[in-house]
Design an enzyme around this catalytic site. Sequence first.
Site, PDB file in Angstrom:
ATOM      1  NE  ARG A   1     -14.158  17.919  10.344  1.00  0.00           N
ATOM      2  CZ  ARG A   1     -14.842  16.806  10.120  1.00  0.00           C
ATOM      3  NH1 ARG A   1     -16.028  16.644  10.693  1.00  0.00           N
ATOM      4  NH2 ARG A   1     -14.356  15.868   9.341  1.00  0.00           N
TER       5      ARG A   1
ATOM      6  CB  SER B   1     -21.900  11.880  11.864  1.00  0.00           C
ATOM      7  OG  SER B   1     -22.219  12.954  12.724  1.00  0.00           O
ATOM      8  N   GLY B   2     -23.832  13.984  10.071  1.00  0.00           N
ATOM      9  CA  GLY B   2     -25.179  14.471   9.810  1.00  0.00           C
ATOM     10  C   GLY B   2     -26.034  14.663  11.044  1.00  0.00           C
ATOM     11  N   GLY B   3     -25.523  14.329  12.227  1.00  0.00           N
ATOM     12  CA  GLY B   3     -26.310  14.418  13.448  1.00  0.00           C
ATOM     13  C   GLY B   3     -26.755  15.826  13.769  1.00  0.00           C
ATOM     14  CB  THR B   4     -24.869  19.022  14.118  1.00  0.00           C
ATOM     15  OG1 THR B   4     -24.018  18.562  15.175  1.00  0.00           O
ATOM     16  CG2 THR B   4     -25.195  20.484  14.344  1.00  0.00           C
TER      17      THR B   4
ATOM     18  CG  ASN C   1      -2.300   0.712   0.783  1.00  0.00           C
ATOM     19  OD1 ASN C   1      -2.756   0.560  -0.358  1.00  0.00           O
ATOM     20  ND2 ASN C   1      -2.896   1.452   1.692  1.00  0.00           N
TER      21      ASN C   1
ATOM     22  CE  LYS D   1     -23.386  22.118  17.787  1.00  0.00           C
ATOM     23  NZ  LYS D   1     -22.964  20.977  16.988  1.00  0.00           N
TER      24      LYS D   1
ATOM     25  CG  HIS E   1     -14.061  23.731  10.038  1.00  0.00           C
ATOM     26  ND1 HIS E   1     -15.430  23.619   9.969  1.00  0.00           N
ATOM     27  CD2 HIS E   1     -13.749  23.711  11.364  1.00  0.00           C
ATOM     28  CE1 HIS E   1     -15.936  23.525  11.187  1.00  0.00           C
ATOM     29  NE2 HIS E   1     -14.938  23.577  12.050  1.00  0.00           N
TER      30      HIS E   1
END
Length: 310
Positions: free
Chosen positions: A93, A221-224, A35, A190, A127
């Site tokens: 981030r 992850s799309g949670g927020t 690899n 939040k 970001h």
Amino acid sequence: MKLLAGNSNRQLAQAIADHLDMPLTKSQVKRFADNEVFVVIEENVRGEDVFVIQSTSYPANDNLMELLICIDALVRASAKRITAVVPYFGYARQDRKTGGRTPISAKLVANLITRAGADRVLTMDLHAGQIQGFFDIPTDNLVATPVLAQDIKENYQRGNLMIVSPDVGGVVRARSLAERLNVDLAIVDKRRPKAGESEVMNIIGDVSGRQCILFDDIVDSGGTLVNAAKALIEAGATEVSAYISHGVLSGPAVQRVTDGPLKELVITDSIEQPDAVLGCAKIRTVPVAPLIGEAIRRIANEESVSKLFD
């Protein structure tokens, strides 16, 4: 000038090449059995102005090593100037210490790209804007706002529209879009009262009866995003969509978007998406090749890049 593409987003690289009406430089970027990354450039690049197109998205470490080795190969092939074109800048981030004995990985990655031999960096929607200062070489940070704003104009009526920042940290970004569209702005605040308790979403602004568009730079992850959409619906919004610059969409993100209250999620093609994302009826992609291609043309011709956003 010449365009060299890594493996992270070949479709975007080809679209940029098509926009500039020039071919991609012939090269091989492949792996040995263990690899390790191997790069060979199959054209003469001596004295050329070369742009290496490579997002450092998943798998972030592999794609970052590809970028560094491509740059090193160009340095040793005597390219005159090397520009790292990184549509999505991974590790962005990690732009500050979040606690004791933690790294600032974005600075480390900036050092790696510089030490590898890049003369310039072209990226999009960092970001955190201060990451530009992590580089000791010229760095252009494009914004996808004009592209996404145009898509909103084509698909939404602005009379009842409201732009929403999904957190306090993204207010400046969301305000820029709201001003460009001449619509109102709201903010989702939040907070977690204490460890182990669920987040409480407070809406700053009256969203009752409004068509809301969440606007941010990254969806992971799309949670927020989904939680913010639920809070907006509970506060009286008629519908909620989301416009995001970089669709990282890891883990359960696609399922959350599919099952959640979002009408649609619009992302750019800064990251090459798997079939699960491309096959999701709620996710739509907006191309940024014309934006990046025009920036590359301006850099090559020593013209102003900032005028793209006037």
